[in-house]
Scaffold this motif. Structure first.
Motif, PDB file in Angstrom:
ATOM      1  N   UNK A 143       4.764 -33.145  18.502  1.00  0.00           N
ATOM      2  CA  UNK A 143       4.903 -32.945  17.064  1.00  0.00           C
ATOM      3  C   UNK A 143       5.517 -34.175  16.406  1.00  0.00           C
ATOM      4  N   UNK A 144       6.505 -34.787  17.086  1.00  0.00           N
ATOM      5  CA  UNK A 144       7.145 -35.983  16.541  1.00  0.00           C
ATOM      6  C   UNK A 144       6.133 -37.132  16.430  1.00  0.00           C
ATOM      7  N   UNK A 145       5.336 -37.322  17.508  1.00  0.00           N
ATOM      8  CA  UNK A 145       4.325 -38.375  17.465  1.00  0.00           C
ATOM      9  C   UNK A 145       3.307 -38.132  16.368  1.00  0.00           C
ATOM     10  N   UNK A 146       2.928 -36.879  16.205  1.00  0.00           N
ATOM     11  CA  UNK A 146       1.995 -36.539  15.142  1.00  0.00           C
ATOM     12  C   UNK A 146       2.608 -36.849  13.782  1.00  0.00           C
ATOM     13  N   UNK A 147       3.900 -36.526  13.634  1.00  0.00           N
ATOM     14  CA  UNK A 147       4.570 -36.805  12.368  1.00  0.00           C
ATOM     15  C   UNK A 147       4.650 -38.303  12.117  1.00  0.00           C
ATOM     16  N   UNK A 148       4.900 -39.104  13.176  1.00  0.00           N
ATOM     17  CA  UNK A 148       4.935 -40.553  13.014  1.00  0.00           C
ATOM     18  C   UNK A 148       3.588 -41.074  12.527  1.00  0.00           C
ATOM     19  N   UNK A 149       2.515 -40.538  13.079  1.00  0.00           N
ATOM     20  CA  UNK A 149       1.184 -40.978  12.644  1.00  0.00           C
ATOM     21  C   UNK A 149       0.924 -40.582  11.194  1.00  0.00           C
ATOM     22  N   UNK A 150       1.352 -39.382  10.843  1.00  0.00           N
ATOM     23  CA  UNK A 150       1.186 -38.936   9.455  1.00  0.00           C
ATOM     24  C   UNK A 150       2.009 -39.808   8.512  1.00  0.00           C
ATOM     25  N   UNK A 151       3.253 -40.086   8.913  1.00  0.00           N
ATOM     26  CA  UNK A 151       4.123 -40.915   8.072  1.00  0.00           C
ATOM     27  C   UNK A 151       3.563 -42.328   7.942  1.00  0.00           C
ATOM     28  N   UNK A 152       2.986 -42.848   9.036  1.00  0.00           N
ATOM     29  CA  UNK A 152       2.384 -44.184   8.993  1.00  0.00           C
ATOM     30  C   UNK A 152       1.234 -44.216   7.991  1.00  0.00           C
ATOM     31  N   UNK A 153       0.362 -43.216   8.072  1.00  0.00           N
ATOM     32  CA  UNK A 153      -0.765 -43.164   7.124  1.00  0.00           C
ATOM     33  C   UNK A 153      -0.266 -42.984   5.696  1.00  0.00           C
ATOM     34  N   UNK A 154       0.778 -42.173   5.536  1.00  0.00           N
ATOM     35  CA  UNK A 154       1.314 -41.940   4.200  1.00  0.00           C
ATOM     36  C   UNK A 154       1.914 -43.217   3.619  1.00  0.00           C
ATOM     37  N   UNK A 155       2.586 -43.989   4.484  1.00  0.00           N
ATOM     38  CA  UNK A 155       3.162 -45.238   3.997  1.00  0.00           C
ATOM     39  C   UNK A 155       2.073 -46.234   3.614  1.00  0.00           C
ATOM     40  N   UNK A 156       0.987 -46.263   4.394  1.00  0.00           N
ATOM     41  CA  UNK A 156      -0.111 -47.159   4.052  1.00  0.00           C
ATOM     42  C   UNK A 156      -0.776 -46.752   2.736  1.00  0.00           C
ATOM     43  N   UNK A 157      -0.715 -45.466   2.422  1.00  0.00           N
ATOM     44  CA  UNK A 157      -1.298 -44.988   1.165  1.00  0.00           C
ATOM     45  C   UNK A 157      -0.342 -45.151  -0.008  1.00  0.00           C
ATOM     46  N   UNK A 158       0.949 -45.390   0.285  1.00  0.00           N
ATOM     47  CA  UNK A 158       1.954 -45.533  -0.773  1.00  0.00           C
ATOM     48  C   UNK A 158       1.850 -46.913  -1.419  1.00  0.00           C
ATOM     49  N   UNK A 159       2.420 -47.085  -2.601  1.00  0.00           N
ATOM     50  CA  UNK A 159       2.422 -48.410  -3.230  1.00  0.00           C
ATOM     51  C   UNK A 159       3.100 -49.440  -2.331  1.00  0.00           C
ATOM     52  N   UNK A 160       2.491 -50.611  -2.196  1.00  0.00           N
ATOM     53  CA  UNK A 160       3.043 -51.675  -1.339  1.00  0.00           C
ATOM     54  C   UNK A 160       4.163 -52.381  -2.085  1.00  0.00           C
ATOM     55  N   UNK A 161       5.243 -51.645  -2.304  1.00  0.00           N
ATOM     56  CA  UNK A 161       6.357 -52.146  -3.099  1.00  0.00           C
ATOM     57  C   UNK A 161       7.689 -51.777  -2.443  1.00  0.00           C
ATOM     58  N   UNK A 162       8.687 -52.609  -2.714  1.00  0.00           N
ATOM     59  CA  UNK A 162      10.056 -52.350  -2.265  1.00  0.00           C
ATOM     60  C   UNK A 162      10.986 -52.454  -3.459  1.00  0.00           C
TER      61      UNK A 162
END
Length: 249
Positions: A143-162
């Motif tokens: 479940x943790x690995x799945x969440x990491x993959x989801x979070x990775x995809x979500x971050x790539x979809x987020x604005x590329x801003x800091x």
């Protein structure tokens, strides 16, 4: 609302788990083990969800305040953002290993198996409980690995801003406060290897995603014109986090 929506998804998952566990009472041979474990899960989940929701409300408020009054705002190319996402959410990370956390795993297996025996389970039920709780940590890893993959995809979809400001750091849609019940900034430095990066080290006090890590790092590529920004961050972070080691300028 982004952080609160994550809590809602977790609450939904716990609710489904409660129903599935309680449904075990439909089988007379293992009754009332299902309702007992469902009750224990509900008792443990209530304060857990309350804490998550309280932190989520604070995070959403912090993000709004940060974007309204930032110290620094940087934008990145898709390639730079891909590298940032790979560091922040490694898809092969595992929160549980028997080598590092065998006391926790042994406690889970022993408690679950003993519970099945205490409540009068038959030998097949006790054996089933043993196998279930033995495999439970590995299920958590999945479940943790799945969440990491989801979070990775979500971050790539987020604005590329800091965004960096008085309330914390916003990396895409991921907010990390400088000081809170979950995190605390320990050190801020500029990486010595190319490309130049702002490296922030946080102490983890209590956080679901990073529960197995005492520290986390935020590694952010520095834009070419970041000289003045680093000077400003040196002053502001030193004032906001006087106990942290700040070496940016």
């Amino acid at each position: 609302m982004a952080h609160r929506q994550k809590v809602y998804r977790i609450a939904k998952g716990i609710g489904i788990a409660l129903l599935l566990v309680a449904a075990c009472d439909l089988f007379p041979r293992i009754r009332p083990i299902g309702s007992v474990f469902a009750g224990l899960l509900a008792v443990c989940a209530a304060p857990f969800l309350y804490g998550l929701y309280r932190n989520a409300v604070r995070a959403d408020s912090g993000v709004s305040a940060l974007m309204a009054n930032p110290w620094v705002h940087w934008e990145f190319t898709p390639a730079e953002w891909q590298a940032v996402a790979d560091v922040q959410f490694p898809e092969r990370a595992k929160p549980f290993t028997w080598k590092r956390q065998w006391p926790v795993g042994l406690t889970i297996v022993t408690t679950g198996t003993a519970g099945a025996w205490i409540f009068g389970g038959s030998p097949p039920v006790i054996l089933g409980a043993f196998v279930f709780f033995l495999l439970f940590p590995f299920g958590c890893n999945w479940l943790f690995g799945r969440d990491m993959r989801v979070q990775h995809r979500r971050m790539m979809a987020a604005p590329a801003e800091v965004w960096l400001g008085p309330d914390g750091l916003l990396l895409g849609d991921q907010f990390t406060p400088w000081v809170s019940s979950e995190f605390g900034l320990l050190r801020a430095t500029v990486g010595s290897t190319a490309p130049a990066r702002l490296v922030l080290r946080f102490r983890v006090y209590s956080n679901l995603v990073y529960s197995s890590q005492p520290y986390i790092h935020r590694s952010i590529p520095l834009p070419p014109s970041a000289g003045r920004d680093l000077e400003l961050l040196q002053q502001r972070l030193s004032a906001t986090c006087p106990k942290a080691q700040i070496a940016l300028a």
